[in-house]
Scaffold this active site. Structure first.
Site, mmCIF file in Angstrom:
data_model
loop_
_atom_site.group_PDB
_atom_site.id
_atom_site.type_symbol
_atom_site.label_atom_id
_atom_site.label_comp_id
_atom_site.label_asym_id
_atom_site.label_seq_id
_atom_site.Cartn_x
_atom_site.Cartn_y
_atom_site.Cartn_z
ATOM 1 N N SER A 295 13.616 3.569 11.262
ATOM 2 C CA SER A 295 12.434 2.854 11.752
ATOM 3 C C SER A 295 11.525 3.785 12.545
ATOM 4 O O SER A 295 12.011 4.593 13.355
ATOM 5 C CB SER A 295 12.851 1.687 12.649
ATOM 6 N N TYR B 62 -2.049 -6.420 17.303
ATOM 7 C CA TYR B 62 -2.449 -5.630 16.140
ATOM 8 C C TYR B 62 -3.763 -4.887 16.410
ATOM 9 O O TYR B 62 -3.893 -3.693 16.118
ATOM 10 C CB TYR B 62 -2.590 -6.566 14.948
ATOM 11 N N LYS C 233 -4.156 -0.821 16.470
ATOM 12 C CA LYS C 233 -4.978 -0.149 15.471
ATOM 13 C C LYS C 233 -6.143 0.615 16.119
ATOM 14 O O LYS C 233 -6.585 1.648 15.591
ATOM 15 C CB LYS C 233 -5.506 -1.168 14.463
ATOM 16 N N LEU D 268 0.823 -1.214 0.000
ATOM 17 C CA LEU D 268 0.000 0.000 0.000
ATOM 18 C C LEU D 268 0.856 1.263 0.000
ATOM 19 O O LEU D 268 0.586 2.210 -0.748
ATOM 20 C CB LEU D 268 -0.922 -0.007 1.220
ATOM 21 N N ASN E 127 1.841 4.456 7.376
ATOM 22 C CA ASN E 127 1.347 3.203 6.816
ATOM 23 C C ASN E 127 2.174 2.008 7.283
ATOM 24 O O ASN E 127 1.751 0.865 7.125
ATOM 25 C CB ASN E 127 1.389 3.307 5.283
ATOM 26 N N ASP F 28 11.115 3.415 4.561
ATOM 27 C CA ASP F 28 10.948 1.976 4.732
ATOM 28 C C ASP F 28 12.295 1.363 5.096
ATOM 29 O O ASP F 28 13.251 1.474 4.328
ATOM 30 C CB ASP F 28 10.413 1.322 3.454
ATOM 31 N N ALA G 296 -6.253 -4.667 1.338
ATOM 32 C CA ALA G 296 -5.713 -4.942 0.012
ATOM 33 C C ALA G 296 -4.853 -6.194 0.087
ATOM 34 O O ALA G 296 -4.359 -6.556 1.161
ATOM 35 C CB ALA G 296 -4.877 -3.762 -0.484
ATOM 36 N N ARG H 154 1.822 -8.305 0.664
ATOM 37 C CA ARG H 154 2.608 -9.400 1.243
ATOM 38 C C ARG H 154 2.097 -9.793 2.626
ATOM 39 O O ARG H 154 2.341 -10.909 3.088
ATOM 40 C CB ARG H 154 4.080 -9.025 1.320
ATOM 41 N N ALA I 19 -5.118 -4.017 19.293
ATOM 42 C CA ALA I 19 -4.940 -2.957 20.281
ATOM 43 C C ALA I 19 -4.248 -1.746 19.673
ATOM 44 O O ALA I 19 -4.615 -0.596 19.930
ATOM 45 C CB ALA I 19 -4.136 -3.488 21.468
#
Length: 311
Positions: free
Chosen positions: A74, A166, A170, A20, A101, A39, A198, A201, A168
């Site tokens: 990071s 994940y 989000k 994304l 993202n 990234d 979407a 990976r 918690a």
């Protein structure tokens, strides 16, 4: 309709080396934005590093005539978050758009999830959001303009099995965005949440053979609009899945007022308490927090008056 462009705007996109984020970076760059492609090239679990993905996207943008720089710091640390925003200032002198993202996954049941796996996911998703927002937000407020787009998930709204970390993280992102929307409003800063789905990976291992088309390119336009100066909303959530764009929102039932309650009373009246017929939708901006309290107090006042009149 005229094309919505990002000429003279600078966008920072985290997790932009693949999936994304890559699609967001290419879209905004194709419309004139100067882009920081952030990234570290980590694995799905958030381990290892590889400068290749960010560099590849930067090259794609430059080959198409756009401007971009890579940043492999990071988001998981405060220092990394500051370095990502500094990359925009150093390269382009400003920051107008922040799209967080970046993400990772570590699966385990709630009964078996390790503290390390819980923290590793919060570090990237939730703390990562704070790290980049904390660095960018005051600069946006000072400039009198900014667009913040944070990434949540249906897992953060509805939950899912084996991803307590994940879910918690989000869910927490929604609260962070709401505060940014409130505090940024008078400074021209808008903050919203994208809830995307979407095939990237992160879907590895899932049977997606029966899925409809769900490429990242179907989600990118919603993010592009939220990132654009014409975005007319703040403190909201847009869902984008398989070509569907919708608004997700939090509401309250009107509930029930009593001057006194017992445990038994709650059980007796639970159907009324849960009745959604006259639900309250309280927009975050300008005053959802205050409206919640004001309306609740009004019911208590009205209820007390009715009780007094009946005595």
């Amino acid at each position: 309709m005229p094309e919505l462009r990002f000429d003279n705007r600078v966008a920072v996109i985290t997790g932009a080396g693949r999936g994304l984020g890559r699609t967001y970076a290419l879209l905004l760059a194709s419309r004139g934005a100067r882009v920081v492609v952030n990234d570290p090239g980590s694995s799905i679990s958030g381990e290892d590093t590889d400068a290749g993905p960010a560099a590849d996207v930067v090259q794609e943008i430059r080959d198409a005539g756009g401007e971009a720089v890579a940043c492999t710091e990071s988001v998981a640390t405060a220092e990394g978050g500051r370095a990502i925003i500094d990359a925009a200032i150093d390269a382009f002198g400003r920051i107008d758009v922040l799209v967080h993202n970046a993400g990772n996954n570590r699966y385990a049941s709630l009964s078996e999830m390790s503290y390390a796996d819980f923290d590793a996911v919060l570090d990237v998703h939730l703390r990562g959001a704070f790290h980049v927002v904390r660095a960018a937000f005051p600069l946006m407020c000072e400039a009198g303009y900014g667009r913040v787009v944070l990434t949540s998930s249906i897992g953060g709204i509805y939950g899912n099995k084996n991803v307590a970390n994940y879910g918690a993280a989000k869910a927490g992102i929604i609260g962070l965005s709401n505060v940014a929307a409130l505090e940024g409003y008078d400074h021209g800063v808008r903050s919203n949440v994208i809830i995307p789905a979407a095939i990237t990976r992160l879907a590895e291992g899932l049977d997606t053979s029966a899925y409809p088309p769900m490429g990242p390119e179907l989600t990118a336009p919603a993010v592009g609009w939220l990132a654009h100066e014409s975005c007319s909303i703040t403190g909201e959530m847009l869902v984008s899945i398989a070509g569907r764009v919708a608004r997700a929102y939090i509401a309250e039932t009107e509930g029930v007022y009593q001057p006194e309650w017992s445990v038994e009373d709650v059980g007796e009246r639970i159907a009324e308490i849960r009745d959604t017929t006259d639900s309250w939708l309280l927009p975050v901006v300008p005053s959802g927090h205050v409206d919640h309290i004001t309306k609740s107090f009004a019911l208590a006042t009205e209820g007390s008056a009715r009780v007094s009149q009946s005595l």
